[in-house]
Structures are given as structure tokens and as C-alpha cells.
Scaffold this active site. Structure first.
Site, PDB file in Angstrom:
ATOM      1  N   CYS A  51       0.814  -1.213   0.000  1.00  0.00           N
ATOM      2  CA  CYS A  51       0.000   0.000   0.000  1.00  0.00           C
ATOM      3  C   CYS A  51       0.855   1.275   0.000  1.00  0.00           C
ATOM      4  O   CYS A  51       1.661   1.500   0.900  1.00  0.00           O
ATOM      5  CB  CYS A  51      -0.871  -0.020   1.259  1.00  0.00           C
ATOM      6  SG  CYS A  51      -1.862   1.458   1.448  1.00  0.00           S
ATOM      7  N   TRP A  84      -7.331  -7.225   5.245  1.00  0.00           N
ATOM      8  CA  TRP A  84      -5.911  -7.309   5.615  1.00  0.00           C
ATOM      9  C   TRP A  84      -5.735  -8.298   6.764  1.00  0.00           C
ATOM     10  O   TRP A  84      -6.409  -8.184   7.796  1.00  0.00           O
ATOM     11  CB  TRP A  84      -5.372  -5.942   6.015  1.00  0.00           C
ATOM     12  CG  TRP A  84      -5.388  -4.963   4.882  1.00  0.00           C
ATOM     13  CD1 TRP A  84      -6.140  -3.835   4.776  1.00  0.00           C
ATOM     14  CD2 TRP A  84      -4.613  -5.035   3.679  1.00  0.00           C
ATOM     15  NE1 TRP A  84      -5.881  -3.195   3.592  1.00  0.00           N
ATOM     16  CE2 TRP A  84      -4.956  -3.916   2.896  1.00  0.00           C
ATOM     17  CE3 TRP A  84      -3.660  -5.930   3.168  1.00  0.00           C
ATOM     18  CZ2 TRP A  84      -4.383  -3.665   1.648  1.00  0.00           C
ATOM     19  CZ3 TRP A  84      -3.094  -5.685   1.923  1.00  0.00           C
ATOM     20  CH2 TRP A  84      -3.453  -4.569   1.190  1.00  0.00           C
ATOM     21  N   GLU A 134      -5.597   7.928   8.527  1.00  0.00           N
ATOM     22  CA  GLU A 134      -5.371   8.706   7.304  1.00  0.00           C
ATOM     23  C   GLU A 134      -3.874   8.981   7.187  1.00  0.00           C
ATOM     24  O   GLU A 134      -3.293   9.696   8.014  1.00  0.00           O
ATOM     25  CB  GLU A 134      -6.181  10.013   7.377  1.00  0.00           C
ATOM     26  CG  GLU A 134      -5.883  11.012   6.283  1.00  0.00           C
ATOM     27  CD  GLU A 134      -6.005  10.425   4.883  1.00  0.00           C
ATOM     28  OE1 GLU A 134      -7.054   9.843   4.553  1.00  0.00           O
ATOM     29  OE2 GLU A 134      -5.022  10.551   4.126  1.00  0.00           O
ATOM     30  N   TYR A 181      -5.138   4.633  -9.199  1.00  0.00           N
ATOM     31  CA  TYR A 181      -6.303   3.836  -8.778  1.00  0.00           C
ATOM     32  C   TYR A 181      -7.520   4.132  -9.646  1.00  0.00           C
ATOM     33  O   TYR A 181      -8.274   3.230 -10.009  1.00  0.00           O
ATOM     34  CB  TYR A 181      -6.634   4.094  -7.296  1.00  0.00           C
ATOM     35  CG  TYR A 181      -5.695   3.364  -6.364  1.00  0.00           C
ATOM     36  CD1 TYR A 181      -5.968   2.060  -5.962  1.00  0.00           C
ATOM     37  CD2 TYR A 181      -4.519   3.959  -5.923  1.00  0.00           C
ATOM     38  CE1 TYR A 181      -5.095   1.376  -5.130  1.00  0.00           C
ATOM     39  CE2 TYR A 181      -3.643   3.283  -5.098  1.00  0.00           C
ATOM     40  CZ  TYR A 181      -3.938   1.990  -4.699  1.00  0.00           C
ATOM     41  OH  TYR A 181      -3.071   1.305  -3.884  1.00  0.00           O
TER      42      TYR A 181
END
Ligand SMILES: N[C@@H](CCC(=O)N[C@@H](CS)C(=O)NCC(=O)O)C(=O)O
Length: 321
Positions: A51, A84, A134, A181
């Protein structure tokens, strides 16, 4: 969808609920606390090496010398049926039993949480809850919160450059970090065309900018560079193929590719990048790549010398006073 509904895990295709009328829209993040009580061992980062958002936080943990202060838990490369997942249950402090899935952190923090379960997660082991999930916030927290403990005064968001950094962050976030993305998760030809065109036109702009600027904000290396780096370093290995971002490769851009190598060769950074893991993760998104086959290439040598010394640079700015 895949995520939590009222605190219950629902399995399904990754990101599908974020695709509307064929175009991908990233969901807002739920936990946004900015203040932490900096203590050694109190916080833990839950990440995936696939990620790019999580990698930003791993990079800042390293840049700010926080390895001894913040422990990390790394999920398996492929996002599975339960989201995950960890190889072995991870100790997350006394308030919660060891966790096998990231979604357990979300329900521990909010028993009726509804939404996507993403990494990175900055977790408070003492209180047994998520502080922030975040990455843009987490890197700002790490940029300063532990300075008094570590003595590390490196400042990747210096006051004098904030306007410039914010301006570039905005473009890089929408068109590049999220642009790959939007391209990869597009479900219609139109939304793919729009996203891929925008992505490459922004890469062209960055290529021209880096012809005369050592770093994004000029002579100093800032968070804007690290935010761009995490996408560039995945580009030729993953996004070019798995996300059909294939008008050009980063290798085809002289300035972007040299810049990428300078950042990759920054002390300790290559240790945060695991290309086989990244490829396995992206090519393991089965609704995009049903066979799950991970391609062999490309051959890349990010340790080759770069030519960025031709531009004047002053490295990292330090907080004073
Ligand atoms: N806004 C978040 C986004 C994080 C994010 O989207 N992470 C992805 C992995 S790259 C994720 O965990 N996705 C899980 C899912 O879509 O179900 C951040 O920057 O921290």
C-alpha cells in the site's frame, strides 16, 4: 463490498463499493485525531507493504528515527476474504486480544463501525483504539510529535514551504497517487480514458518541473516528495501492468526516473520498499487479474547512479528554536 457494516465483517471485492458509474471515488477516512501523547512503545502502526498510503507512514517512521518508539505490524501482501490479514496474531496491547485481521482494530475502536477497513492504522496500545487511519495525517503527526523524545529536528513540512507543498500535494494526490487507482479501477472505457490521460499529463508536468527543480518544493526535500515517491516506485512494476497505466513507464522519463532513484537511494528508504510483495499484492486483486498470475518483469535497477547532483539541493530543512 468488503468492509464492516455495523461492526460485522462483510467479504467481497476490494474497492467495489467505491466505484460509481464506472469511476473510482476514494472513501473518506474515519479516524482523524491529530494529537498524541508521545511515549516510547505506546503506538503501533499496522501497514501493508503493498500500500502506497501505508508506505508513507513507514517512510516517516524511518526518516524521523522512530523505529524504537513505534512498532509495526505488516499484513500479508494479498488482501484476503477477511481483508488485511496477519501471518500470526499481532500483540496490540493489553486492552485487546492479539489480532489476526485489521478489521478487529476497527471494531475495537467503534463496535458499530461501517465502512472500508484500510491500512495504515495508527493504533494506541495503551487505550486500545485507533488514533488515526489517514496517512496524510499520520505523516504530519510523525513529522513533529516525537521530536522532544528523539531530538530529530528534520522537518518535512516546514512553515516557509507549506503553500508550495500544499499546492503540489493537491495535484499529486488527485492525479497521481489516486490517479493510478482511478485508472486501474475504472469500469468503463470513458472513465479509464479520462483517468489515464490526466495521470500522464500530470506526469509530463512533473517531468518538466523536475528538469529545473531538484525536489518538488525546490531545494528542500519535503513530504511532497515522499508522497510522490510511493507511487513512482510502484509504477513500472505494478501500475503499468496491473492498473493499465501504460502510456509510458517512469523509466521513459529522464527526470522522473533519476529523481525516483535519488529518493530510493536516500539512506534507509530502499528497506521500506518490497517490490515482489507489491507485485504479489496488486496482481492478487482477482477481479482485475482473475488468474492471479504475477508477471516476471520488469527488470529494474533502482540502485543505478542518478544525475540529480546537477541541480542544487539542500536536503532536509531543520526546525529551529
Ligand atoms: N485515505 C487512506 C487510504 C488508505 C487506503 O485506501 N488503503 C488501501 C490499501 S492501498 C486499503 O487498505 N484498502 C482496503 C479496501 O479498499 O478494502 C490513507 O491515505 O491513509
Amino acid at each position: 463490498m468488503s468492509g464492516l457494516v455495523n461492526g460485522k465483517w462483510v467479504s467481497g471485492d476490494v474497492a467495489k463499493e467505491e466505484i460509481k458509474n464506472g469511476a473510482f471515488h476514494r472513501e473518506d477516512t474515519a479516524f482523524r485525531e491529530m494529537h498524541i501523547g508521545p511515549q516510547a512503545g505506546r503506538y503501533q502502526l499496522f501497514i501493508s507493504l503493498l500500500c502506497p498510503w501505508a508506505s508513507r507512514t513507514l517512510i516517516f517512521r524511518h526518516l524521523k528515527g522512530l523505529e524504537k518508539f513505534i512498532q509495526i505490524s505488516v499484513a500479508q501482501p494479498v488482501i484476503g476474504e477477511n481483508g488485511w490479514t496477519f501471518d500470526t496474531p499481532q500483540d496490540a496491547g493489553d486492552k485487546i486480544a492479539p489480532v489476526s485481521y485489521v478489521h478487529q482494530l476497527y471494531t475495537a475502536s467503534d463496535a458499530t463501525y461501517t465502512g472500508k477497513v484500510s491500512v495504515p492504522v495508527l493504533w494506541d496500545r495503551q487505550e486500545g483504539r485507533i488514533v488515526n487511519n489517514e496517512s496524510a495525517d499520520i505523516i504530519r503527526i510523525l513529522n513533529h510529535a516525537f521530536d522532544a523524545l528523539t531530538g530529530n529536528q528534520d522537518d518535512f513540512y516546514p512553515a516557509a514551504l507549506r503553500e508550495e507543498i500544499d499546492r503540489w500535494n493537491e495535484v499529486i494526490y488527485h492525479d497521481v497517487n489516486n490517479g493510478v487507482y482511478k485508472t486501474g479501477f475504472a469500469k468503463t472505457q470513458e472513465s479509464y480514458n479520462a483517468a489515464v490521460t490526466r495521470l500522464f499529463s500530470t506526469l509530463d508536468t512533473l517531468e518538466a518541473h523536475l528538469q529545473t527543480h531538484r525536489y518538488i518544493a525546490g531545494e528542500y526535500l519535503t513530504e511532497a516528495d515522499w508522497r510522490l515517491f510511493v507511487t513512482l516506485v510502484r509504477f513500472d512494476s505494478a501500475y503499468h501492468g496491473a492498473f493499465k497505466c501504460n502510456i509510458r513507464r517512469i523509466e521513459d522519463y529522464p527526470n522522473l526516473s533519476n529523481y525516483l532513484r535519488e529518493l530510493y537511494q536516500w539512506p534507509g528508504i530502499s528497506d521500506t520498499v518490497n517490490l515482489p510483495h507489491i507485485k504479489q499484492g496488486y496482481y492478487g486483486i482477482l477481479w482485475l487479474n482473475p488468474t492471479g498470475i504475477v508477471p516476471a518483469g520488469p527488470e529494474l535497477d533502482l540502485r543505478r547512479p542518478h544525475d540529480r547532483q546537477r541541480l542544487s539541493g539542500r536536503g532536509v530543512m531543520h526546525t529551529t528554536g
